[in-house]
Design a protein around this motif. Structure first.
Motif, mmCIF file in Angstrom:
data_model
loop_
_atom_site.group_PDB
_atom_site.id
_atom_site.type_symbol
_atom_site.label_atom_id
_atom_site.label_comp_id
_atom_site.label_asym_id
_atom_site.label_seq_id
_atom_site.Cartn_x
_atom_site.Cartn_y
_atom_site.Cartn_z
ATOM 1 N N GLN A 1 -33.039 -13.607 10.642
ATOM 2 C CA GLN A 1 -32.215 -14.160 9.560
ATOM 3 C C GLN A 1 -30.720 -13.989 9.818
ATOM 4 N N GLY A 2 -30.379 -13.416 10.952
ATOM 5 C CA GLY A 2 -28.974 -13.184 11.249
ATOM 6 C C GLY A 2 -28.440 -11.869 10.719
ATOM 7 N N LEU A 3 -29.331 -11.043 10.172
ATOM 8 C CA LEU A 3 -28.892 -9.715 9.735
ATOM 9 C C LEU A 3 -28.737 -8.829 10.963
ATOM 10 N N ASP A 4 -27.591 -8.142 11.043
ATOM 11 C CA ASP A 4 -27.296 -7.361 12.248
ATOM 12 C C ASP A 4 -26.534 -6.106 11.869
ATOM 13 N N ALA A 5 -25.960 -5.446 12.871
ATOM 14 C CA ALA A 5 -25.250 -4.185 12.627
ATOM 15 C C ALA A 5 -24.063 -4.384 11.690
ATOM 16 N N ALA A 6 -23.378 -5.518 11.812
ATOM 17 C CA ALA A 6 -22.240 -5.784 10.928
ATOM 18 C C ALA A 6 -22.714 -5.940 9.486
ATOM 19 N N TRP A 7 -23.831 -6.647 9.300
ATOM 20 C CA TRP A 7 -24.387 -6.791 7.959
ATOM 21 C C TRP A 7 -24.785 -5.424 7.402
ATOM 22 N N LEU A 8 -25.418 -4.589 8.242
ATOM 23 C CA LEU A 8 -25.848 -3.279 7.792
ATOM 24 C C LEU A 8 -24.652 -2.423 7.380
ATOM 25 N N GLU A 9 -23.587 -2.475 8.163
ATOM 26 C CA GLU A 9 -22.389 -1.712 7.814
ATOM 27 C C GLU A 9 -21.825 -2.178 6.467
ATOM 28 N N VAL B 1 -20.541 1.417 -4.812
ATOM 29 C CA VAL B 1 -21.217 1.360 -6.109
ATOM 30 C C VAL B 1 -21.565 2.766 -6.589
ATOM 31 N N LEU B 2 -22.019 3.616 -5.687
ATOM 32 C CA LEU B 2 -22.327 4.990 -6.082
ATOM 33 C C LEU B 2 -21.067 5.716 -6.549
ATOM 34 N N ASP B 3 -19.940 5.475 -5.881
ATOM 35 C CA ASP B 3 -18.685 6.085 -6.318
ATOM 36 C C ASP B 3 -18.312 5.636 -7.728
ATOM 37 N N ALA B 4 -18.566 4.384 -8.019
ATOM 38 C CA ALA B 4 -18.150 3.821 -9.311
ATOM 39 C C ALA B 4 -19.159 4.074 -10.417
ATOM 40 N N GLN B 5 -20.460 4.075 -10.072
ATOM 41 C CA GLN B 5 -21.489 4.104 -11.109
ATOM 42 C C GLN B 5 -22.489 5.249 -10.990
ATOM 43 N N GLY B 6 -22.496 5.955 -9.869
ATOM 44 C CA GLY B 6 -23.547 6.928 -9.612
ATOM 45 C C GLY B 6 -23.519 8.117 -10.551
ATOM 46 N N PRO B 7 -24.590 8.931 -10.526
ATOM 47 C CA PRO B 7 -25.800 8.800 -9.703
ATOM 48 C C PRO B 7 -26.692 7.631 -10.153
ATOM 49 N N LEU B 8 -27.360 7.012 -9.159
ATOM 50 C CA LEU B 8 -28.236 5.875 -9.425
ATOM 51 C C LEU B 8 -29.550 6.052 -8.676
ATOM 52 N N THR B 9 -30.630 5.546 -9.264
ATOM 53 C CA THR B 9 -31.893 5.491 -8.545
ATOM 54 C C THR B 9 -31.824 4.383 -7.503
ATOM 55 N N GLY B 10 -32.802 4.347 -6.621
ATOM 56 C CA GLY B 10 -32.839 3.298 -5.615
ATOM 57 C C GLY B 10 -32.904 1.915 -6.224
ATOM 58 N N SER B 11 -33.704 1.751 -7.280
ATOM 59 C CA SER B 11 -33.821 0.432 -7.909
ATOM 60 C C SER B 11 -32.527 0.036 -8.598
ATOM 61 N N GLN B 12 -31.848 0.979 -9.214
ATOM 62 C CA GLN B 12 -30.562 0.691 -9.846
ATOM 63 C C GLN B 12 -29.506 0.321 -8.804
ATOM 64 N N LEU B 13 -29.516 1.021 -7.677
ATOM 65 C CA LEU B 13 -28.561 0.721 -6.617
ATOM 66 C C LEU B 13 -28.840 -0.654 -6.026
ATOM 67 N N SER B 14 -30.100 -0.978 -5.825
ATOM 68 C CA SER B 14 -30.474 -2.285 -5.286
ATOM 69 C C SER B 14 -30.036 -3.401 -6.228
ATOM 70 N N ALA B 15 -30.193 -3.182 -7.520
ATOM 71 C CA ALA B 15 -29.795 -4.205 -8.485
ATOM 72 C C ALA B 15 -28.296 -4.444 -8.470
ATOM 73 N N ALA B 16 -27.529 -3.411 -8.112
ATOM 74 C CA ALA B 16 -26.076 -3.517 -8.147
ATOM 75 C C ALA B 16 -25.466 -3.996 -6.835
ATOM 76 N N VAL B 17 -26.247 -4.016 -5.742
ATOM 77 C CA VAL B 17 -25.729 -4.402 -4.428
ATOM 78 C C VAL B 17 -26.548 -5.591 -3.922
ATOM 79 N N PRO B 18 -25.986 -6.802 -3.934
ATOM 80 C CA PRO B 18 -26.763 -7.986 -3.530
ATOM 81 C C PRO B 18 -27.396 -7.863 -2.149
ATOM 82 N N ASP B 19 -26.696 -7.281 -1.181
ATOM 83 C CA ASP B 19 -27.253 -7.169 0.168
ATOM 84 C C ASP B 19 -28.552 -6.363 0.187
ATOM 85 N N LEU B 20 -28.708 -5.436 -0.758
ATOM 86 C CA LEU B 20 -29.910 -4.604 -0.779
ATOM 87 C C LEU B 20 -31.116 -5.327 -1.366
#
Length: 391
Positions: free
Chosen positions: A122-130, A139-158
């Motif tokens: 899909q073209g996902l690579d090291a740059a995408w991962l970074e 997002v964790l700095d702004a909203q944390g602590p967050l569960t994995g599902s909450q973090l995924s909901a807040a970060v489109p790439d996840l």
């Protein structure tokens, strides 16, 4: 002719276990970090194990004392480390565990995940991962602590999904969030915070944290080996290789750098102890313990013959070699225990160890029931005896 190495008897090995693992009442620890250090690391694959292993080694304090150490004082932290398994270690020891073991695991995990991204096409690579990792940390700095599902909901790439093993029998479609979070945790850039639910829950919240200070890998392995030998010695290189997951070469270099000394085992061959640790070990006062599944006292050696009758093994281990809840008497595994749905702590001795043992185990079971309270514990790895006791 050089003198023979000192002899350490089976009784002395059990005496060492009672004192050094802080299971004899007179040897108990005052803090959770001290309890963890006494066995180098507490198994943390099962959330309840950390609490119950600490409880067995503490002079006082309930589950809230362990929670405070993990999530408020952060004197104890969970790390993916030995044998690619989750352990809880003191913050003081964490840089050495990280450098000796966790770094290598993190690098391997990252290579594997990048390979899966490349194969997915899909073209996902090291740059995408970074980019995904940077966004997650922001997002964790702004909203944390967050569960994995909450973090995924807040970060489109996840919220991306990839296919692993495309066209093969084991082809699977999976989300990337769990893998990215695992990488961040393995790198020491996030840590597990207080979970949702009770202290037995593994649905952790995550917080952004600074990576551990760098320590040379060889120095770190030598420090881990020295501490492990103090806690588990006399033991063999094979025992240390099994416990750490290191190569035999790394184990040999580590024990040499740690200054390990050779001793003889009663009825067996040579073994190793920490430098200068050859004096006889007097017996502590009689002690009983109810230890949880995966407790370090049961999982510290590849060869457990000095404290476990081989005839008892089938009842106490699962098919993969994980030990279940065990009953101990004076440094020997003598039975197993379980908690029934109504909260009752039930136990069984696997042989006749006398009235003193039965009374001590009964008292310990009563103390454990009071400590656990309304919480219900089901080990992640069920064993035949645990299942039978519950039924």
């Amino acid at each position: 002719m050089s003198p023979s190495p000192p002899l350490i008897t089976t009784a002395e090995r059990r005496n060492r276990l009672g004192r050094r693992h802080r299971l004899a009442p007179s040897a108990r620890a005052g803090t959770v970090a001290e309890a963890a250090d006494s066995v180098v690391a507490l198994h943390a694959t099962d959330a309840a194990t950390v609490f119950l292993s600490a409880r067995a080694r503490l002079t006082e304090g309930g589950p809230e004392a362990v929670e405070r150490a993990l999530y408020e004082d952060v004197g104890v932290v969970r790390l993916l480390s030995m044998r690619n398994t989750l352990f809880a270690v003191s913050a003081e020891l964490a840089p050495y565990v990280d450098a000796s073991t966790a770094r290598g695991i993190a690098l391997k995990e990252r290579r594997t995940f990048l390979k899966h991204l490349d194969e997915d096409g899909q073209g996902l690579d090291a740059a995408w991962l970074e980019r995904a990792e940077t966004s997650a940390l922001a997002v964790l700095d702004a909203q944390g602590p967050l569960t994995g599902s909450q973090l995924s909901a807040a970060v489109p790439d996840l919220r991306q999904k990839i296919t692993i093993g495309r066209g093969k029998k084991y082809e699977t479609h999976t989300g990337v969030a769990t893998r990215v979070i695992r990488l961040l945790a393995a790198d020491g850039r996030i840590r597990r915070d207080r979970p949702r639910g009770s202290w037995t829950s593994s649905q952790f919240r995550w917080v952004h944290t600074a990576p551990w200070p760098a320590v040379p890998a060889a120095e770190a392995r030598a420090e881990i080996a020295r501490r492990w030998l103090h806690a588990y010695g006399p033991a063999t290189e094979a025992d240390l290789a099994w416990w750490t997951g290191w190569t035999r070469t790394d184990v040999r270099k580590a024990v040499a750098a740690a200054g390990a000394e050779e001793v003889r085992l009663e009825g067996g061959g040579p073994a190793l102890v920490a430098p200068g640790d050859t004096a006889p070990e007097p017996a502590p006062e009689p002690w009983a313990a109810l230890l949880p599944a995966l407790d370090p006292a049961g999982m510290g050696w590849a060869d457990r013959g000095f404290h476990l009758d081989p005839a008892h093994r089938p009842a106490l281990f699962d098919y993969a070699g994980n030990i279940g809840p065990t009953v101990w008497w004076n440094g020997e595994i003598v039975g197993g225990w379980a908690q029934r749905p109504d909260g009752e702590i039930v136990w069984r001795l696997l042989a006749d160890y006398g009235r003193a043992a039965e009374e001590a185990v009964a008292a310990e079971a009563s103390a454990l029931a009071a400590w656990v309270g309304d919480t219900r514990i089901t080990p992640r790895f069920r064993t035949p005896l645990e299942r039978e006791l519950v039924a």
